[in-house]
Design a protein around this motif. Structure first.
Motif, PDB file in Angstrom:
ATOM      1  N   SER A 595     -24.257  40.604   8.008  1.00 41.07           N
ATOM      2  CA  SER A 595     -22.851  40.428   8.372  1.00 41.07           C
ATOM      3  C   SER A 595     -22.188  39.237   7.687  1.00 41.07           C
ATOM      4  O   SER A 595     -20.996  39.282   7.375  1.00 41.07           O
ATOM      5  CB  SER A 595     -22.716  40.299   9.894  1.00 41.07           C
ATOM      6  OG  SER A 595     -23.414  39.158  10.367  1.00 41.07           O
ATOM      7  N   GLU A 596     -22.923  38.164   7.439  1.00 35.26           N
ATOM      8  CA  GLU A 596     -22.304  36.991   6.829  1.00 35.26           C
ATOM      9  C   GLU A 596     -21.746  37.307   5.444  1.00 35.26           C
ATOM     10  O   GLU A 596     -20.727  36.758   5.029  1.00 35.26           O
ATOM     11  CB  GLU A 596     -23.311  35.848   6.743  1.00 35.26           C
ATOM     12  CG  GLU A 596     -22.682  34.534   6.272  1.00 35.26           C
ATOM     13  CD  GLU A 596     -23.683  33.396   6.226  1.00 35.26           C
ATOM     14  OE1 GLU A 596     -23.243  32.244   6.206  1.00 35.26           O
ATOM     15  OE2 GLU A 596     -24.896  33.671   6.208  1.00 35.26           O
ATOM     16  N   GLY A 631     -18.218  42.138   9.507  1.00 32.42           N
ATOM     17  CA  GLY A 631     -18.431  40.736   9.214  1.00 32.42           C
ATOM     18  C   GLY A 631     -18.962  39.942  10.389  1.00 32.42           C
ATOM     19  O   GLY A 631     -18.950  40.386  11.541  1.00 32.42           O
ATOM     20  N   PHE A 632     -19.359  38.722  10.091  1.00 35.11           N
ATOM     21  CA  PHE A 632     -19.866  37.822  11.128  1.00 35.11           C
ATOM     22  C   PHE A 632     -18.711  37.209  11.921  1.00 35.11           C
ATOM     23  O   PHE A 632     -18.835  36.937  13.114  1.00 35.11           O
ATOM     24  CB  PHE A 632     -20.702  36.712  10.486  1.00 35.11           C
ATOM     25  CG  PHE A 632     -21.446  35.865  11.459  1.00 35.11           C
ATOM     26  CD1 PHE A 632     -22.661  36.277  11.971  1.00 35.11           C
ATOM     27  CD2 PHE A 632     -20.931  34.638  11.872  1.00 35.11           C
ATOM     28  CE1 PHE A 632     -23.356  35.499  12.881  1.00 35.11           C
ATOM     29  CE2 PHE A 632     -21.610  33.851  12.782  1.00 35.11           C
ATOM     30  CZ  PHE A 632     -22.830  34.279  13.281  1.00 35.11           C
ATOM     31  N   ASP A 633     -17.569  37.012  11.258  1.00 32.43           N
ATOM     32  CA  ASP A 633     -16.413  36.368  11.896  1.00 32.43           C
ATOM     33  C   ASP A 633     -15.428  37.412  12.397  1.00 32.43           C
ATOM     34  O   ASP A 633     -15.332  38.519  11.856  1.00 32.43           O
ATOM     35  CB  ASP A 633     -15.722  35.443  10.895  1.00 32.43           C
ATOM     36  CG  ASP A 633     -16.648  34.351  10.387  1.00 32.43           C
ATOM     37  OD1 ASP A 633     -17.488  33.880  11.177  1.00 32.43           O
ATOM     38  OD2 ASP A 633     -16.541  33.983   9.196  1.00 32.43           O
ATOM     39  N   ILE A 653      -5.658  46.249  14.476  1.00 29.29           N
ATOM     40  CA  ILE A 653      -6.699  46.203  15.500  1.00 29.29           C
ATOM     41  C   ILE A 653      -7.519  44.932  15.308  1.00 29.29           C
ATOM     42  O   ILE A 653      -8.193  44.759  14.295  1.00 29.29           O
ATOM     43  CB  ILE A 653      -7.590  47.461  15.464  1.00 29.29           C
ATOM     44  CG1 ILE A 653      -8.655  47.401  16.563  1.00 29.29           C
ATOM     45  CG2 ILE A 653      -8.192  47.702  14.103  1.00 29.29           C
ATOM     46  CD1 ILE A 653      -9.382  48.721  16.779  1.00 29.29           C
ATOM     47  N   PRO A 654      -7.447  43.997  16.247  1.00 26.42           N
ATOM     48  CA  PRO A 654      -8.265  42.774  16.167  1.00 26.42           C
ATOM     49  C   PRO A 654      -9.675  43.050  16.678  1.00 26.42           C
ATOM     50  O   PRO A 654      -9.847  43.717  17.696  1.00 26.42           O
ATOM     51  CB  PRO A 654      -7.522  41.790  17.077  1.00 26.42           C
ATOM     52  CG  PRO A 654      -6.823  42.666  18.077  1.00 26.42           C
ATOM     53  CD  PRO A 654      -6.514  43.971  17.382  1.00 26.42           C
ATOM     54  N   LEU A 655     -10.667  42.558  15.944  1.00 25.74           N
ATOM     55  CA  LEU A 655     -12.053  42.817  16.324  1.00 25.74           C
ATOM     56  C   LEU A 655     -12.872  41.534  16.278  1.00 25.74           C
ATOM     57  O   LEU A 655     -12.784  40.774  15.306  1.00 25.74           O
ATOM     58  CB  LEU A 655     -12.680  43.845  15.376  1.00 25.74           C
ATOM     59  CG  LEU A 655     -12.143  45.276  15.434  1.00 25.74           C
ATOM     60  CD1 LEU A 655     -12.730  46.102  14.303  1.00 25.74           C
ATOM     61  CD2 LEU A 655     -12.449  45.916  16.775  1.00 25.74           C
ATOM     62  N   PRO A 656     -13.703  41.285  17.294  1.00 24.25           N
ATOM     63  CA  PRO A 656     -14.656  40.173  17.223  1.00 24.25           C
ATOM     64  C   PRO A 656     -15.676  40.438  16.114  1.00 24.25           C
ATOM     65  O   PRO A 656     -15.788  41.551  15.598  1.00 24.25           O
ATOM     66  CB  PRO A 656     -15.327  40.186  18.603  1.00 24.25           C
ATOM     67  CG  PRO A 656     -14.472  41.054  19.449  1.00 24.25           C
ATOM     68  CD  PRO A 656     -13.795  42.017  18.551  1.00 24.25           C
ATOM     69  N   GLY A 657     -16.440  39.401  15.745  1.00 23.71           N
ATOM     70  CA  GLY A 657     -17.471  39.571  14.737  1.00 23.71           C
ATOM     71  C   GLY A 657     -18.673  40.320  15.277  1.00 23.71           C
ATOM     72  O   GLY A 657     -18.795  40.587  16.484  1.00 23.71           O
ATOM     73  N   MET A 658     -19.607  40.668  14.388  1.00 20.14           N
ATOM     74  CA  MET A 658     -20.755  41.486  14.754  1.00 20.14           C
ATOM     75  C   MET A 658     -21.664  40.866  15.808  1.00 20.14           C
ATOM     76  O   MET A 658     -22.318  41.602  16.547  1.00 20.14           O
ATOM     77  CB  MET A 658     -21.574  41.844  13.515  1.00 20.14           C
ATOM     78  CG  MET A 658     -20.935  42.919  12.664  1.00 20.14           C
ATOM     79  SD  MET A 658     -22.144  43.907  11.789  1.00 20.14           S
ATOM     80  CE  MET A 658     -22.965  44.771  13.112  1.00 20.14           C
ATOM     81  N   PRO A 659     -21.764  39.531  15.918  1.00 18.53           N
ATOM     82  CA  PRO A 659     -22.604  38.992  17.001  1.00 18.53           C
ATOM     83  C   PRO A 659     -22.178  39.476  18.390  1.00 18.53           C
ATOM     84  O   PRO A 659     -22.997  39.498  19.301  1.00 18.53           O
ATOM     85  CB  PRO A 659     -22.433  37.481  16.850  1.00 18.53           C
ATOM     86  CG  PRO A 659     -22.175  37.294  15.385  1.00 18.53           C
ATOM     87  CD  PRO A 659     -21.311  38.460  15.003  1.00 18.53           C
TER      88      PRO A 659
END
Length: 821
Positions: A595-596, A631-633, A653-659
């Motif tokens: 993801s990074e 992505g990570f972010d 669409i806002p999305l949090p990162g993969m973590p």
């Protein structure tokens, strides 16, 4: 010119690649526990790594790196009876070693009663002689039997006999090493046959030169009473040559003559390797890719005319509405990337993806692409029993390639592996020397699919998650047999930069180019050899930390197999353990590890669980998608749908990162309001995702089913529907979709509202998105107010309704409003 492979040996019998007969300077005889090991330089073909043990059997390993079979092993047995009693080689035996005239000589001397038996092994380049001398009292009855066979033989050898030399010339049915087996004079019997049982049947005939239909087993025997000298001398000699039809200058398993002139299979299929770009001086690897049809295609949703205005037609539309519309074919650009990657490392990769892509291969010669006969659509490609996976991969190879497997490897693309908990989220599975499966339906985008194809094809070509097969790898594997599942081999080694490593499968489209030195603890340290991965890996995962030396992947690909070059049974194969390489990380875990390097990138799939179809005449059609932040972010993406006569709609669409495992994927509904140019039975809709830098990170076109019934047709369908032979839930769904078409006035207000250009909020995902908001305070009504909140809301709604109606009238009149001022 084309040559039938069965005729190659006969045509080229006089043209052989001569092996060196002078022992190289670096030849050595090394003492080991089992006896002595003879090492020779095999670059020109030689017996190398031969272990001369005390026992009756010695395995003679022959290697020629520039030949189709590569390696071959001849097992040589010597049995002696003195006075009717067998000699026990493990007792009263002494061993010496020496180099004589450049040859390597190991000698065993065994005492057995009054007799002395001397066995002398002389190993000289591509020749090995085993001489057995029995010395004892004159008149003692003695029997000596020399039996040999070529290990793992599948297709067999044929033989001719030279009476003057008492020698058998063995010729492989398929391209391989030729062997001369020569017995010393005085044999009572000598024979070659396809099995030890057949050899046994000849021993009572007292005949020499018996040649069976096949010649994988050879035997010579001596039986007599010692004469006045008290001495019997016997010998067997093995001389190996590599004929021109088995020469393989680039080590890719394909005979040079095939790559230079092509050949014809027994069924008449022409394998025109020169036309396809094969080069005898550069390794060539051929990969055929086949894939399953999508469920949408398999259900006939793409090949229909307009959906029939009947209950059965509407039910078919409903079936297509819920069908999985994801397709499993690769992208031609990614296949070009793979070919270029191999080319950069000195290897010609030839991909046959049917009509989609096949560089330099004529259309009539292509066998890649969809194959519904062998690969019908299935949500799960394998059963729930992992023990059956190897057989399935082998069967696919047979069904998809047949005799063409002499040249081609094969990979299969489809939905998911199986419903088994260990495999439902896995990206693929590979079987060394056989075939592989890539699970595109597990949520892989094109880049991830390409990384998975490289990873799984790497397994077919002999690589594991920690690179090539080495003694060090085997030692670690044995040490970690009792480790927890997923840690029973070396994996997730941060320093090992290869797509074979789970840490880089989705982020590094390459194999390792240099040897890797990694780890901090010795294998013998008695420590648990997995620890938390370094912080820069950014993954809550364990990495292997044992000291390791991993050779470069590109230098250790294994092109030969049971099939390539038709050298079955002669090739030096992997060990006999199960060769299915199991994947221990889910697609999410692989994507998280990458993801990074994928910030500001997104993936998209259709959310067919919510339905994806269009009913002309309805005002609430929408395309339902599932968007994933790769992505990570955290990042905000824009999803745009294009359809009809140039219409489009976009939503952010806002999305949090993969973590954030639960929320980095959200569902989104895109309204399809203007249906100009949309007709049945299907319409293409292009979906594009862009990031905040206005870069396209995803683009794909999907076929969406369309029901374009008139009002009268919709009424007819609804009238027939109650009597239709279908599940009630399906009939209810059809009725719900068609009711507004049959009775459009019932939704006039909805039509009016649909004509606006106002952008609605994204549809919430089935799994709720966690959003952090400030505290919400409820404001009390002002003192003295005589108007209730409900009354205010009613007034606002009334005004909104009037405005909407006015706006609808304005829109339907061309969007022009002439005012008197």
């Amino acid at each position: 010119m084309t040559l039938k492979k069965t005729a190659l040996a006969a045509l080229m019998v006089g043209a052989v690649v001569a092996a060196e007969t002078v022992t190289p300077a670096d030849a050595d005889i090394v003492k080991i526990d089992a006896g002595y090991r003879v090492d020779q330089d095999a670059s020109n073909g030689a017996f190398d790594g031969v272990v001369v043990s005390l026992g009756r059997q010695t395995d003679l390993h022959f290697a020629h790196p520039y030949s189709v079979p590569g390696k071959m092993t001849i097992s040589a047995l010597t049995d002696v009876w003195v006075g009717g009693s067998p000699v026990d080689w493990d007792k009263n035996t002494t061993t010496t070693r020496e180099q004589v005239g450049g040859a390597n000589v190991v000698t065993h001397v065994t005492k057995s009663g009054d007799a002395t038996i001397t066995r002398t092994f002389t190993i000289d380049g591509a020749s090995t002689e085993v001489e057995t001398v029995v010395e004892g009292n004159p008149g003692t009855w003695v029997k000596v039997s020399s039996t040999s066979w070529i290990n793992n033989l599948v297709t067999g050898y044929t033989a001719t006999y030279d009476q003057q030399k008492n020698s058998f010339h063995l010729t492989p049915v398929d391209p391989g090493h030729e062997v001369d087996v020569t017995f010393g004079q005085g044999t009572r019997t000598s024979a070659v046959a396809g099995s030890t049982q057949s050899i046994g049947e000849t021993l009572s005939s007292d005949r020499n030169g018996v040649v069976g239909e096949f010649a994988g087993v050879q035997n010579g025997s001596w039986r007599e009473s010692l004469d006045s000298t008290g001495r019997l001398e016997t010998s067997v000699r093995f001389d190996v040559t590599t004929p021109q039809d088995a020469a393989d200058s680039d080590g890719d398993g394909l005979p040079d003559i095939w790559e230079e002139e092509g050949f014809t299979l027994t069924d008449g299929t022409v394998m025109d390797l020169p036309r396809w770009g094969a080069d005898p001086q550069r390794p060539d690897v051929f990969l055929q890719l086949n894939w399953m049809p999508s469920e949408f295609e398999a259900r006939g949703c793409t090949s229909r005319e307009r959906f029939e205005a009947s209950a059965s037609g509407a039910l078919k539309f409903e079936e297509c509405d819920g069908a999985n519309k994801e397709f499993y074919r690769p992208n031609s650009d990614m296949l070009k990337d793979l070919e270029e990657l191999f080319d950069q490392h000195g290897i010609n990769l030839h991909i046959d993806a049917g009509a989609l892509y096949a560089s330099r291969i004529d259309l009539e010669d292509r066998h890649g692409g969809p194959n519904e006969d062998v690969l019908p659509y299935s949500k799960f490609a394998f059963s729930n029993d992992p023990n059956e996976y190897a057989g399935q991969l082998q069967q696919w190879r047979e069904d998809l390639l047949g005799e063409r497997g002499a040249v081609w490897n094969v990979g299969v693309l489809g939905d998911r592996i199986s419903a088994h908990p260990r495999f439902i989220d896995s990206s693929g599975i590979g079987l060394k020397g056989e075939s592989f499966f890539a699970a595109k339906g597990a949520g892989l985008d094109n880049a991830e699919l390409n990384g998975t194809i490289l990873h799984e094809f790497g397994h077919v070509l002999g690589l594991s998650h920690d690179g090539a097969e080495t003694p060090e790898r085997q030692a670690y594997k044995q040490l970690m047999e009792t480790y927890p599942e997923g840690m029973q081999e070396r994996n997730r080694i941060p320093e090992y930069r290869s797509a074979m490593n789970y840490l880089y499968q989705f982020s590094k489209l390459n194999l390792s180019e240099q040897p890797t030195t990694a780890g901090k603890y010795e294998r013998t340290s008695n420590r648990f050899l997995y620890e938390r991965c370094p912080e820069w890996v950014k993954k809550n995962e364990n990495c292997f930390v044992g000291k390791s030396n991993i050779p470069a992947d590109w230098d250790n690909l294994v092109f030969r197999s049971n099939y390539i070059g038709r050298a079955e049974g002669i090739v030096g194969l992997p060990d006999a353990e199960e060769r299915v390489v199991r994947e221990d990380m889910s697609v999410y875990e692989l994507a998280l590890a990458a993801s990074e390097s994928h910030n500001k990138e997104a993936g998209l799939t259709l959310n067919d669980e919510a339905g994806n179809s269009i009913v002309v005449g309805r005002d609430d059609n929408e395309i339902n998608v599932r968007v994933q932040n790769k992505g990570f972010d955290a990042h905000t993406f824009t999803v745009t749908a294009h359809w009809g006569n140039g219409q489009e709609v976009s939503r952010e669409i806002p999305l949090p990162g993969m973590p954030d495992k639960k929320n980095h994927i959200r569902d989104l509904a895109l309204p399809l309001q203007n249906l100009d140019g949309v007709t049945g039975p299907n319409t293409p809709i292009e979906l594009v995702v862009t990031n905040q830098s206005n870069e396209r990170v995803f683009a794909e076109t999907y076929e969406i089913p369309v029901a374009d019934y008139t009002q009268a047709e919709a009424k007819k369908v609804l009238a027939e529907l109650p009597a239709a032979n279908a599940d009630q839930d399906r009939k209810n769904h059809v009725e719900e979709r068609l009711r507004p078409v049959a009775a459009p006035n019932a939704s006039a207000s909805q039509n009016s509202a649909a004509a606006t250009k106002v952008t609605p909020r994204p549809k919430p995902a089935p799994a709720p998105v966690t959003e952090t908001r400030g505290p919400v305070q409820e404001k009390p009504a002002e003192k003295g107010s005589s108007v209730s909140d409900g009354a205010i809301a009613g007034i606002v709604l009334a005004i909104a309704g009037a405005m909407a109606a006015l706006f609808g009238w304005w829109y339907n009149n061309g969007g022009e409003l002439k005012l008197p001022f």
